[in-house]
Design a protein around this motif. Structure first.
Motif, PDB file in Angstrom:
ATOM      1  N   CYS A   1      -6.384  43.472  -7.187  1.00  0.00           N
ATOM      2  CA  CYS A   1      -7.212  43.946  -6.062  1.00  0.00           C
ATOM      3  C   CYS A   1      -8.229  45.010  -6.461  1.00  0.00           C
ATOM      4  O   CYS A   1      -7.878  46.046  -7.017  1.00  0.00           O
ATOM      5  CB  CYS A   1      -6.311  44.485  -4.955  1.00  0.00           C
ATOM      6  N   TYR A   2      -9.497  44.741  -6.109  1.00  0.00           N
ATOM      7  CA  TYR A   2     -10.581  45.691  -6.392  1.00  0.00           C
ATOM      8  C   TYR A   2     -10.467  46.963  -5.561  1.00  0.00           C
ATOM      9  O   TYR A   2     -11.068  47.981  -5.889  1.00  0.00           O
ATOM     10  CB  TYR A   2     -11.931  45.044  -6.080  1.00  0.00           C
TER      11      TYR A   2
ATOM     12  N   CYS B   1      -4.970  44.006  -1.133  1.00  0.00           N
ATOM     13  CA  CYS B   1      -5.505  43.921   0.240  1.00  0.00           C
ATOM     14  C   CYS B   1      -5.452  42.494   0.765  1.00  0.00           C
ATOM     15  O   CYS B   1      -5.257  42.268   1.959  1.00  0.00           O
ATOM     16  CB  CYS B   1      -6.924  44.484   0.309  1.00  0.00           C
ATOM     17  N   GLY B   2      -5.650  41.518  -0.120  1.00  0.00           N
ATOM     18  CA  GLY B   2      -5.584  40.115   0.294  1.00  0.00           C
ATOM     19  C   GLY B   2      -6.919  39.536   0.716  1.00  0.00           C
ATOM     20  O   GLY B   2      -7.025  38.325   0.915  1.00  0.00           O
ATOM     21  N   THR B   3      -7.955  40.370   0.861  1.00  0.00           N
ATOM     22  CA  THR B   3      -9.227  39.856   1.399  1.00  0.00           C
ATOM     23  C   THR B   3     -10.440  40.120   0.523  1.00  0.00           C
ATOM     24  O   THR B   3     -11.495  39.545   0.764  1.00  0.00           O
ATOM     25  CB  THR B   3      -9.516  40.444   2.802  1.00  0.00           C
ATOM     26  N   CYS B   4     -10.328  40.991  -0.473  1.00  0.00           N
ATOM     27  CA  CYS B   4     -11.476  41.204  -1.355  1.00  0.00           C
ATOM     28  C   CYS B   4     -11.634  39.971  -2.248  1.00  0.00           C
ATOM     29  O   CYS B   4     -10.745  39.124  -2.315  1.00  0.00           O
ATOM     30  CB  CYS B   4     -11.318  42.487  -2.174  1.00  0.00           C
TER      31      CYS B   4
ATOM     32  N   CYS C   1      -8.760  39.294  -4.675  1.00  0.00           N
ATOM     33  CA  CYS C   1      -7.519  38.918  -3.980  1.00  0.00           C
ATOM     34  C   CYS C   1      -7.602  37.485  -3.455  1.00  0.00           C
ATOM     35  O   CYS C   1      -6.638  36.709  -3.575  1.00  0.00           O
ATOM     36  CB  CYS C   1      -7.247  39.869  -2.812  1.00  0.00           C
TER      37      CYS C   1
END
Ligand SMILES: [Zn+2]
Length: 245
Positions: free
Chosen positions: A205-206, A213-216, A219
């Motif tokens: 994750c960035y 986070c699951g959304t970047c 991810c």
């Protein structure tokens, strides 16, 4: 979903290096690369670079991998370069990390200018110092769209530059390689499963928060890779920091 077929990572002439310096970020790709090279019998020296990335917790994951593999590990502190990094979202605290797919135009914000040449320069110097006959980094096909220094053209140009820059000083048979260059992230996830890489011991994750986070972009790419490979993803995702606290 058809699981991606197993792939054989490329290595010039299928020659296994005697001793390889691996650029290890702590993410899935470079960690799997280190495990794969170790499984082929290569001695490892690992190099991790702190370039001021906001997700520098990946460095802790790299340290753990080095300990598990019982490999020499160097962490180079180049955090002073972040003001020179062109305002990349990865290094500028004020910049937003974009959500979305890794290949989307928005991911251009995550490019750190010249990052791979910078890290490979350190890795080649380290290889000469420790007498390693190869340097390997974890660029893969999914990186090509956004990151110019993950493309085959970059690797070819860098190999030539390193040979000229260190003429007469390189160990016999020295190569700079990216064995996953033509592989998809899903293929790498499949290889990680076959090698028994502890996936929860890697960080992508960035945003660098308490959990992925699951959304970047990275991810999303990680989740998609496990999905396409037909594997369970053991990663705990928090959701966007703005949505889930
Ligand atoms: Zn993320």
């Amino acid at each position: 979903v058809t699981p991606v077929p197993p792939f054989r990572p490329g290595y010039p002439g299928d020659r296994v290096p005697r001793h390889v310096v691996v650029v290890l970020s702590g993410g899935l790709d470079s960690t799997t690369l280190a495990y794969w090279l170790a499984s082929r019998g290569a001695a490892l020296t690992l190099l991790t670079v702190d370039y001021g990335q906001r997700h520098r917790k990946e460095i802790c994951f790299a340290r753990r991998t080095a300990a598990v593999l019982q490999a020499a590990h160097h962490v180079a502190d180049l955090s002073f370069i972040s003001p020179l990094a062109g305002g990349s979202a990865l290094t500028a605290p004020a910049a937003e990390i974009p959500d979305g797919h890794y290949t989307a135009e928005s991911m251009r914000a995550t490019v750190v200018p010249n990052r791979n040449a910078l890290m490979l320069d350190l890795a080649v110097g380290l290889a000469i110092t420790v007498g390693a006959d190869a340097v390997a980094f974890g660029a893969h096909a999914g990186d090509h769209a956004i990151y110019p220094d993950c493309r085959p053209e970059f690797l070819a140009a860098y190999q030539q530059m390193a040979a000229v820059a260190n003429d007469g000083f390189l160990p016999e048979g020295f190569t700079v390689t990216a064995p996953f260059l033509e592989a998809s992230k899903a293929a790498i996830a499949g290889l990680a499963a076959r090698l028994g890489v502890p996936v929860t011991g890697t960080w992508s994750c960035y945003r660098g928060g308490p959990a992925h986070c699951g959304t970047c972009g990275t991810c999303v790419e990680r989740r998609e890779a496990f999905d396409l490979a037909g594997l369970d993803d053991p990663t705990a995702y928090a959701g966007h920091p703005g949505e889930v606290s």
